[in-house]
Scaffold this active site. Structure first.
Site, PDB file in Angstrom:
ATOM      1  N   ASP A   1       0.849  -1.180   0.000  1.00 45.31           N
ATOM      2  CA  ASP A   1       0.000   0.000   0.000  1.00 45.31           C
ATOM      3  C   ASP A   1       0.891   1.239   0.000  1.00 45.31           C
ATOM      4  O   ASP A   1       2.043   1.178   0.456  1.00 45.31           O
ATOM      5  CB  ASP A   1      -0.904   0.005   1.239  1.00 45.31           C
ATOM      6  CG  ASP A   1      -2.178   0.827   1.026  1.00 45.31           C
ATOM      7  OD1 ASP A   1      -2.293   1.492  -0.031  1.00 45.31           O
ATOM      8  OD2 ASP A   1      -3.048   0.787   1.902  1.00 45.31           O
TER       9      ASP A   1
ATOM     10  N   THR B   1      -9.624  -7.103  -6.316  1.00 42.81           N
ATOM     11  CA  THR B   1      -9.813  -5.917  -5.464  1.00 42.81           C
ATOM     12  C   THR B   1      -8.466  -5.317  -5.064  1.00 42.81           C
ATOM     13  O   THR B   1      -8.110  -5.302  -3.875  1.00 42.81           O
ATOM     14  CB  THR B   1     -10.599  -6.286  -4.187  1.00 42.81           C
ATOM     15  OG1 THR B   1      -9.952  -7.421  -3.571  1.00 42.81           O
ATOM     16  CG2 THR B   1     -12.032  -6.642  -4.481  1.00 42.81           C
TER      17      THR B   1
ATOM     18  N   ASN C   1      -5.723  -2.287  -4.348  1.00 44.68           N
ATOM     19  CA  ASN C   1      -5.722  -0.850  -4.102  1.00 44.68           C
ATOM     20  C   ASN C   1      -4.939  -0.191  -5.251  1.00 44.68           C
ATOM     21  O   ASN C   1      -4.465  -0.878  -6.166  1.00 44.68           O
ATOM     22  CB  ASN C   1      -5.156  -0.525  -2.704  1.00 44.68           C
ATOM     23  CG  ASN C   1      -3.748  -1.072  -2.502  1.00 44.68           C
ATOM     24  OD1 ASN C   1      -2.972  -1.159  -3.454  1.00 44.68           O
ATOM     25  ND2 ASN C   1      -3.423  -1.463  -1.282  1.00 44.68           N
TER      26      ASN C   1
ATOM     27  N   THR D   1     -10.929   0.158  -4.178  1.00 42.80           N
ATOM     28  CA  THR D   1     -11.813   0.478  -3.064  1.00 42.80           C
ATOM     29  C   THR D   1     -11.644   1.879  -2.497  1.00 42.80           C
ATOM     30  O   THR D   1     -12.603   2.445  -2.009  1.00 42.80           O
ATOM     31  CB  THR D   1     -11.595  -0.533  -1.921  1.00 42.80           C
ATOM     32  OG1 THR D   1     -10.207  -0.585  -1.642  1.00 42.80           O
ATOM     33  CG2 THR D   1     -12.086  -1.891  -2.344  1.00 42.80           C
TER      34      THR D   1
ATOM     35  N   ILE E   1     -12.992   8.103   7.072  1.00 40.26           N
ATOM     36  CA  ILE E   1     -13.006   8.033   8.528  1.00 40.26           C
ATOM     37  C   ILE E   1     -11.569   8.106   9.017  1.00 40.26           C
ATOM     38  O   ILE E   1     -10.720   7.344   8.557  1.00 40.26           O
ATOM     39  CB  ILE E   1     -13.730   6.751   8.982  1.00 40.26           C
ATOM     40  CG1 ILE E   1     -15.221   6.920   8.656  1.00 40.26           C
ATOM     41  CG2 ILE E   1     -13.501   6.472  10.471  1.00 40.26           C
ATOM     42  CD1 ILE E   1     -16.071   5.731   8.929  1.00 40.26           C
TER      43      ILE E   1
ATOM     44  N   GLY F   1     -10.097  -3.639   4.175  1.00 44.19           N
ATOM     45  CA  GLY F   1     -10.111  -4.199   2.825  1.00 44.19           C
ATOM     46  C   GLY F   1     -10.563  -5.654   2.818  1.00 44.19           C
ATOM     47  O   GLY F   1     -11.283  -6.090   1.913  1.00 44.19           O
ATOM     48  N   ASP F   2     -10.158  -6.410   3.843  1.00 44.86           N
ATOM     49  CA  ASP F   2     -10.560  -7.824   3.927  1.00 44.86           C
ATOM     50  C   ASP F   2     -12.070  -7.944   4.145  1.00 44.86           C
ATOM     51  O   ASP F   2     -12.732  -8.805   3.556  1.00 44.86           O
ATOM     52  CB  ASP F   2      -9.823  -8.523   5.076  1.00 44.86           C
ATOM     53  CG  ASP F   2      -8.301  -8.416   4.936  1.00 44.86           C
ATOM     54  OD1 ASP F   2      -7.825  -8.241   3.795  1.00 44.86           O
ATOM     55  OD2 ASP F   2      -7.602  -8.509   5.958  1.00 44.86           O
TER      56      ASP F   2
END
Lengths: 355, 355
Positions: A116, A141, A143, A180, A241, A249-250
């Protein structure tokens, strides 16, 4: 009956990432979940210490062979996530390949967990294995950083984002891609159609640190590549947030798989709407809950104090564990629950053509 | 908030025993469940093949040490179950000892999983370790055979049952014992008080294969051993559901721990009533569900056919997996659910004195 999910992810004794973040939500949605643990760790990496054992390729292969002999390897859906090294990942690739051959309508969500924000947290030799697994997936999925690695295209503007999606859709044959949480930086925000901009922003605002974008890309049938765009894009911003929460993510990926219904007219948009809305509601619930905790369990990272007192970090990570158990009603009822505001993903119709 | 359970049991990829049988029901009751896996197996032993890896004492000790360093070893409740060999069990004993010292009001349910119907299915050197762990437990849940091994008293009549319970209460200092499923043989049934006999039996019936007895024994304060009996006994018969189902004891123990409230006037009787009623309802649901399965997944053991075709055994075991996911509403609502008939445990007032 919802059917059976085979989930190949990490196990942690304490807290909610990997299989611990995926299993309970999927069970609440009435899936039986078979769990192969890629690691058996104490906790996730936001704590001062993390450790335990990793499952070897031989161990994973042995489990798979014995499950097959017992006729227990017949899931309807497959989800694979964090795997620390390449050999076990190759074993998982063999599993996915065999399942795809055995079960023609298998739905496979591949979460290419690699890193990430510009850095890898897995072994570098996983990258080519993940690339070789892409053609097996129904949905991936990544990032933003993982999409860059998979596509080998640095995403710095809308054209390079298009290019990266195009490569994964066409070169690796992936039908569905979900990004996401893209930050609304100045390369992106000004290009969002008005319907996708956060409502409260003035038209002249060019970046917005208080929202993130979820974007889905569903490949179009390749009848005439000159006439139809490569994929159909839906997207949605949600309020960011504050603070770092592990396992988000999971949780999102598990819900995306759980809500995915191939018979839906817009299966990816619909599943992503449910997954995004519920994940956001659980995160908001968790965040609110952390505010009632002792002060050093609720504040964002403070590296200087952490260095002086490592247990501050442990307490903060503990305070930020996803409140899956306490928020189980949200997971169970989804957008039908009054505390789950719906964030429907909207069509981004000129994604492939806008200047 | 219900609090946090540390559960030390087996993990199986497929199906519901050990931690897979305990975690989901406890999560539905709003407990956070930290899971240490004593083994990582494919499935339980009713399938033709079972395999995987066992956690070593060193691995368990390492997990525990790191959890402690992260301040993550603070459960409110502890449950321990299937462990195949003595060294890891000694590590679990050390864990329970340390937790008892750290957390004075820890509630510890020890399920001394060793065997059934006269034969051990664990290594024999576990027996003395389990005996040495008894003084740590708040509640133990042996079956009849395990109570015999722990107490070293063969149970053949009411006096020997009393003797065995007495030894465990007084010599090993265990406050609460629950025997979950005693057959109503001729040594037992004629001695049951009329309130405890299954209603439909004629007074002259001396054995009954269609019911089993659940019995709880809560040690009385030892003010004057000559005046008050050693313990207070509650018991209840429930209809026996035909066929062998794996994980039923694990489910019962998890629910017993989950429902146990020390502040209740009759904590053991109340928790056992809930656990018995819910376990029986889940088993009845599972049994009804198996009747809709293909024929060779629903019938009881047929050893001759099994020998000819081992996969018959696999299919039957698969058909008998506890339907925890499909029956989640029963687990969630307990005896408040209309499909959970309540089986309240009744006082057996003359257990210690009747001739």
């Amino acid at each position: 009956m919802r059917g059976r999910v085979l989930s190949v992810q990490s196990h942690v004794v304490y807290g909610y990432v990997g299989n611990k973040a995926a299993t309970f939500p999927l069970q609440l949605l009435a899936y039986d979940v078979d769990a192969i643990n890629t690691v058996n760790y104490t906790n996730h990496a936001a704590y001062p210490i993390t450790g335990g054992t990793k499952s070897s390729a031989a161990e994973i292969n042995q489990l798979i062979a014995m499950l097959r002999q017992n006729e227990l390897l017949k899931p309807h859906r497959l989800i694979t996530g964090y795997t620390p090294t390449a050999d076990p990942l190759s074993a998982i690739k063999d599993l996915a390949t065999a399942l795809k051959a055995d079960i023609p309508d298998l739905i496979y969500l591949l979460d290419p967990v690699m890193g990430d924000s510009g850095s890898l947290y897995v072994s570098e030799d996983l990258v080519p294995v993940y690339r070789s697994m892409l053609p097996l997936a129904t949905i991936i999925t990544p990032n933003r950083f993982e999409l860059e690695i998979l596509s080998q295209i640095k995403i710095t503007d809308l054209p390079s984002l298009r290019h990266a999606l195009n490569v994964v859709h066409t070169q690796y044959n992936v039908p569905n891609i979900v990004l996401t949480s893209i930050l609304l930086d100045s390369w992106l925000l000004p290009h969002l159609p008005p319907t996708l901009r956060p409502e409260e922003l003035s038209p002249s605002t060019t970046s917005d640190p208080s929202h993130i974008l979820c974007l889905t890309s569903q490949r179009n049938p390749s009848t005439d590549p000159n006439n139809s765009p490569i994929s159909t894009i839906y997207a949605r911003t949600v309020p960011l947030i504050p603070g770092y929460f592990s396992g988000v993510g999971d949780l999102f990926s598990a819900l995306l798989l759980g809500y995915y219904q191939p018979s839906s007219p817009t299966p990816l948009q619909s599943a992503a709407t449910h997954a995004l809305s519920v994940t956001h509601a659980v995160l908001a619930f968790t965040y609110t809950r952390t505010l009632s905790l002792p002060k050093d369990e609720q504040y964002p990272t403070d590296d200087e104090s952490d260095a002086k007192e490592p247990l501050r970090k442990a307490r903060r990570a503990r305070g930020r564990e996803l409140a899956l158990i306490q928020a189980q009603d949200l997971l169970r009822h989804g957008i039908a629950h009054p505390s789950v505001p719906e964030y429907p993903l909207e069509l981004w119709s000129d994604f492939w053509s806008a200047a």
